[in-house]
Motif scaffolding. Sequence first.
Motif, PDB file in Angstrom:
ATOM      1  N   ALA A 290       0.835  -1.208   0.000  1.00  0.00           N
ATOM      2  CA  ALA A 290       0.000   0.000   0.000  1.00  0.00           C
ATOM      3  C   ALA A 290       0.863   1.250   0.000  1.00  0.00           C
ATOM      4  CB  ALA A 290      -0.922   0.001   1.214  1.00  0.00           C
ATOM      5  N   ALA A 291       2.098   1.136   0.523  1.00  0.00           N
ATOM      6  CA  ALA A 291       3.004   2.283   0.509  1.00  0.00           C
ATOM      7  C   ALA A 291       3.325   2.695  -0.918  1.00  0.00           C
ATOM      8  CB  ALA A 291       4.293   1.938   1.252  1.00  0.00           C
ATOM      9  N   ILE A 292       3.378   1.712  -1.829  1.00  0.00           N
ATOM     10  CA  ILE A 292       3.637   2.027  -3.237  1.00  0.00           C
ATOM     11  C   ILE A 292       2.480   2.826  -3.810  1.00  0.00           C
ATOM     12  CG2 ILE A 292       3.980   1.043  -5.535  1.00  0.00           C
ATOM     13  CD1 ILE A 292       5.380  -1.297  -4.243  1.00  0.00           C
ATOM     14  N   GLU A 293       1.268   2.453  -3.407  1.00  0.00           N
ATOM     15  CA  GLU A 293       0.090   3.210  -3.848  1.00  0.00           C
ATOM     16  C   GLU A 293       0.165   4.659  -3.365  1.00  0.00           C
ATOM     17  OE1 GLU A 293      -4.627   3.494  -2.672  1.00  0.00           O
ATOM     18  OE2 GLU A 293      -3.597   1.574  -2.444  1.00  0.00           O
ATOM     19  N   ALA A 294       0.551   4.840  -2.099  1.00  0.00           N
ATOM     20  CA  ALA A 294       0.667   6.195  -1.552  1.00  0.00           C
ATOM     21  C   ALA A 294       1.779   6.972  -2.247  1.00  0.00           C
ATOM     22  CB  ALA A 294       0.925   6.124  -0.047  1.00  0.00           C
ATOM     23  N   LEU A 295       2.871   6.272  -2.568  1.00  0.00           N
ATOM     24  CA  LEU A 295       3.975   6.947  -3.249  1.00  0.00           C
ATOM     25  C   LEU A 295       3.556   7.434  -4.624  1.00  0.00           C
ATOM     26  CD1 LEU A 295       7.064   4.716  -2.386  1.00  0.00           C
ATOM     27  CD2 LEU A 295       6.414   6.901  -1.414  1.00  0.00           C
ATOM     28  N   GLY A 296       2.718   6.684  -5.288  1.00  0.00           N
ATOM     29  CA  GLY A 296       2.250   7.104  -6.605  1.00  0.00           C
ATOM     30  C   GLY A 296       1.481   8.403  -6.541  1.00  0.00           C
ATOM     31  N   ILE A 297       0.909   8.703  -5.372  1.00  0.00           N
ATOM     32  CA  ILE A 297       0.147   9.934  -5.203  1.00  0.00           C
ATOM     33  C   ILE A 297       1.054  11.088  -4.788  1.00  0.00           C
ATOM     34  CG2 ILE A 297      -1.714  11.018  -3.877  1.00  0.00           C
ATOM     35  CD1 ILE A 297      -2.865   8.158  -3.499  1.00  0.00           C
ATOM     36  N   SER A 298       1.915  10.835  -3.804  1.00  0.00           N
ATOM     37  CA  SER A 298       2.675  11.929  -3.188  1.00  0.00           C
ATOM     38  C   SER A 298       4.070  12.125  -3.762  1.00  0.00           C
ATOM     39  CB  SER A 298       2.794  11.684  -1.681  1.00  0.00           C
ATOM     40  OG  SER A 298       3.437  10.440  -1.428  1.00  0.00           O
ATOM     41  N   LEU A 299       4.710  11.048  -4.225  1.00  0.00           N
ATOM     42  CA  LEU A 299       6.100  11.166  -4.655  1.00  0.00           C
ATOM     43  C   LEU A 299       6.284  12.079  -5.864  1.00  0.00           C
ATOM     44  CD1 LEU A 299       8.984  10.384  -4.122  1.00  0.00           C
ATOM     45  CD2 LEU A 299       8.655   8.323  -5.499  1.00  0.00           C
ATOM     46  N   PRO A 300       5.439  12.005  -6.913  1.00  0.00           N
ATOM     47  CA  PRO A 300       5.641  12.926  -8.046  1.00  0.00           C
ATOM     48  C   PRO A 300       5.610  14.393  -7.632  1.00  0.00           C
ATOM     49  CG  PRO A 300       4.153  11.160  -8.671  1.00  0.00           C
ATOM     50  CD  PRO A 300       4.358  11.037  -7.193  1.00  0.00           C
ATOM     51  N   ALA A 301       4.679  14.732  -6.715  1.00  0.00           N
ATOM     52  CA  ALA A 301       4.612  16.118  -6.252  1.00  0.00           C
ATOM     53  C   ALA A 301       5.868  16.488  -5.467  1.00  0.00           C
ATOM     54  CB  ALA A 301       3.374  16.324  -5.377  1.00  0.00           C
ATOM     55  N   ALA A 302       6.366  15.550  -4.647  1.00  0.00           N
ATOM     56  CA  ALA A 302       7.575  15.822  -3.877  1.00  0.00           C
ATOM     57  C   ALA A 302       8.778  16.015  -4.795  1.00  0.00           C
ATOM     58  CB  ALA A 302       7.838  14.673  -2.901  1.00  0.00           C
ATOM     59  N   LEU A 303       8.883  15.174  -5.825  1.00  0.00           N
ATOM     60  CA  LEU A 303      10.013  15.288  -6.753  1.00  0.00           C
ATOM     61  C   LEU A 303       9.913  16.573  -7.583  1.00  0.00           C
ATOM     62  CD1 LEU A 303      10.398  11.596  -7.982  1.00  0.00           C
ATOM     63  CD2 LEU A 303      11.743  12.813  -6.261  1.00  0.00           C
ATOM     64  N   ALA A 304       8.693  16.946  -7.971  1.00  0.00           N
ATOM     65  CA  ALA A 304       8.514  18.190  -8.733  1.00  0.00           C
ATOM     66  C   ALA A 304       8.905  19.396  -7.872  1.00  0.00           C
ATOM     67  CB  ALA A 304       7.075  18.321  -9.205  1.00  0.00           C
ATOM     68  N   SER A 305       8.519  19.373  -6.593  1.00  0.00           N
ATOM     69  CA  SER A 305       8.894  20.467  -5.698  1.00  0.00           C
ATOM     70  C   SER A 305      10.407  20.489  -5.481  1.00  0.00           C
ATOM     71  CB  SER A 305       8.176  20.313  -4.348  1.00  0.00           C
ATOM     72  OG  SER A 305       6.788  20.550  -4.487  1.00  0.00           O
ATOM     73  N   ALA A 306      11.005  19.302  -5.347  1.00  0.00           N
ATOM     74  CA  ALA A 306      12.453  19.233  -5.170  1.00  0.00           C
ATOM     75  C   ALA A 306      13.172  19.783  -6.399  1.00  0.00           C
ATOM     76  CB  ALA A 306      12.890  17.794  -4.902  1.00  0.00           C
ATOM     77  N   ALA A 307      12.637  19.484  -7.590  1.00  0.00           N
ATOM     78  CA  ALA A 307      13.248  20.000  -8.822  1.00  0.00           C
ATOM     79  C   ALA A 307      13.136  21.522  -8.894  1.00  0.00           C
ATOM     80  CB  ALA A 307      12.560  19.358 -10.032  1.00  0.00           C
ATOM     81  N   ASN A 308      12.000  22.045  -8.438  1.00  0.00           N
ATOM     82  CA  ASN A 308      11.824  23.501  -8.428  1.00  0.00           C
ATOM     83  C   ASN A 308      12.807  24.162  -7.467  1.00  0.00           C
ATOM     84  OD1 ASN A 308      10.365  25.895  -9.255  1.00  0.00           O
ATOM     85  ND2 ASN A 308       9.447  25.924  -7.226  1.00  0.00           N
ATOM     86  N   LEU A 309      12.998  23.555  -6.303  1.00  0.00           N
ATOM     87  CA  LEU A 309      13.945  24.094  -5.330  1.00  0.00           C
ATOM     88  C   LEU A 309      15.372  24.044  -5.878  1.00  0.00           C
ATOM     89  CD1 LEU A 309      12.581  22.479  -2.041  1.00  0.00           C
ATOM     90  CD2 LEU A 309      12.494  24.883  -2.663  1.00  0.00           C
ATOM     91  N   ARG A 310      15.703  22.942  -6.526  1.00  0.00           N
ATOM     92  CA  ARG A 310      17.061  22.819  -7.064  1.00  0.00           C
ATOM     93  C   ARG A 310      17.308  23.838  -8.178  1.00  0.00           C
ATOM     94  NH1 ARG A 310      20.048  17.239  -9.115  1.00  0.00           N
ATOM     95  NH2 ARG A 310      22.170  18.101  -9.065  1.00  0.00           N
ATOM     96  N   GLU A 311      16.268  24.069  -8.989  1.00  0.00           N
ATOM     97  CA  GLU A 311      16.399  25.075 -10.049  1.00  0.00           C
ATOM     98  C   GLU A 311      16.672  26.450  -9.459  1.00  0.00           C
ATOM     99  OE1 GLU A 311      13.738  27.187 -13.583  1.00  0.00           O
ATOM    100  OE2 GLU A 311      12.914  25.512 -12.443  1.00  0.00           O
TER     101      GLU A 311
END
Length: 560
Positions: A290-311
């Motif tokens: 079920a953690a994989i299911e949750a990651l599919g929801i939250s991880l893309p947003a976290a990675l997109a925010s991390a990419a914005n911060l790195r930029e």
Amino acid sequence: MIMHLLTLAKGSAGLLALSALARTLTLLCGAALLVYPAWLVGRLADGQDIPQLGTVVAVMIALAAAKGLTRYAEQLSGHTAAFALLEQLRVRLYEKLIPLAPAVTASRGSGRLLSAATRDVDRVEVFFAHTLAPVVTAVLIPAAAVVLTWNLTGAALGLGLLLIYLVAAAALIGIGRRGGRANSTAQVRARGALAQEISDDLRGAQEITIFGAQEQRAQRVDHIGAQIGEGSRGASVLQGLRAAAGQGWQVLALFILLLLGLPQAQEGVIGYTELLLVLALVPGTAPALAAIEALGISLPAALASAANLRELEESTREVAEPTHPVAVSTERDGAASVSFHGVSFGYPGTEREVLRDVELHVEAGQVAAVVGVSGSGKSTLASLLTRVWDPQAGEVRLGGTDVRDLELAALRANITVVEQRPVMISGTIRENLLLGSPAATEEQILAACRSACLSADIEAMPEGLDTQLGSEGARLSGGQSQRLALARGYLRGSPVLILDEITSAQDPLTQAEILRRMPEATDATVIMIAHRSAVLRHVGSVYEIDAGKIRAAALPAAGA
């Protein structure tokens, strides 16, 4: 991006490892709470003895207590690590942005930067607190279940369970994977744009009301809100599909395992105890997947925010610190000369030159004025002097030294810019006055207020200098804000004082009195950026700027 975040997480590796271990134990205890009763029922079905009721109750209580304790340990260690890393992320972001200021604020927008420093950093917390440990257990727990099944029942059920896990994981990861990251990136940018719109509206609320542009501005916000809503609807659909897959694989798994195992149990190849044990492993290990299911929801947003911060962190600096800085020099006490030699400048991303081959020299202690129509480049001179930007040609000097040879902090400590629409912090009048001079005495504060014609206003307020101004100086009029900013500029006592239309909101009598008191208030070199001819009667020299060129102009005749 994941490797970048893992690099940042090295400092909290111990706590994150503890969180993963605690989560593994939590999931094992949860699985045991289902597997143990299944084992008891199986032994009864096989006609075998089971422990006494007291023992069964004690085991269940122990498993439940252990699950609660390990869950607490997981949350405590994981969030302690995550919050420490969030603190580091915010400090890291500010440390990266400070050398870029104030140019980064002008180019990116304060609202977008605020959104990055708050919302984006908070979203990255998902990766540290809710990604690393779940990913580890999503591999370990199913692997342990497959090994146990293989040993208890043989290769058929073991391979069957392995294939079920692999298909379930592929489905949970694959649903929406292609568009999830792009949608998350678009959402991050849209939310940043919304934050900027709201910031602009709050700053310009008075103008928006005066011009009756509320509906126009609301439509802009609604448009961005619609984009965010559309993206959220798409994410909700994917979330629903993942939730369906998360429940569906368990039903499918039970059906397949029964199809494979029931005939073996009926033929006596395996016992019902082993079959029920394997069946119980499906819901028992489901939380790990079920953690994989949750990651599919939250991880893309976290990675997109991390990419914005790195930029943001990797933004190119418009100005660089000198390799071998020199000290700021002043030609006379409390004042330094200002010179522009062959300066040409155009803002990045534009082709128009704002300034062309500018020659200007203001002697130390002199009061000079720069006049010109709006957009002619008057304020750009101040930006070049304080190295918000560097010119494409020529050099700017402070006290005879090229400003590019001075440390930025030292340069800006020697120049005070008082703007037409000054920034007021939420706090008291005293706190605003002390913003650039925290060690100023009461006598110095009062003297600066008298010179700026602010004393009478302060005395009329019940709490005097300790009067709260409210958000962005809401309790002050435009004229009072300008005079407070001028007093703050006097109080700082820097060798160069640039006054950018600081009497534009004053009545003629107050303006005249401010200008009359100025020579007594400061010994600094004063450069006044002005439109009104009344200002020019109080300066030693006037320079007119037009179409990027600057030339000396005649002082107005007495009485003009």
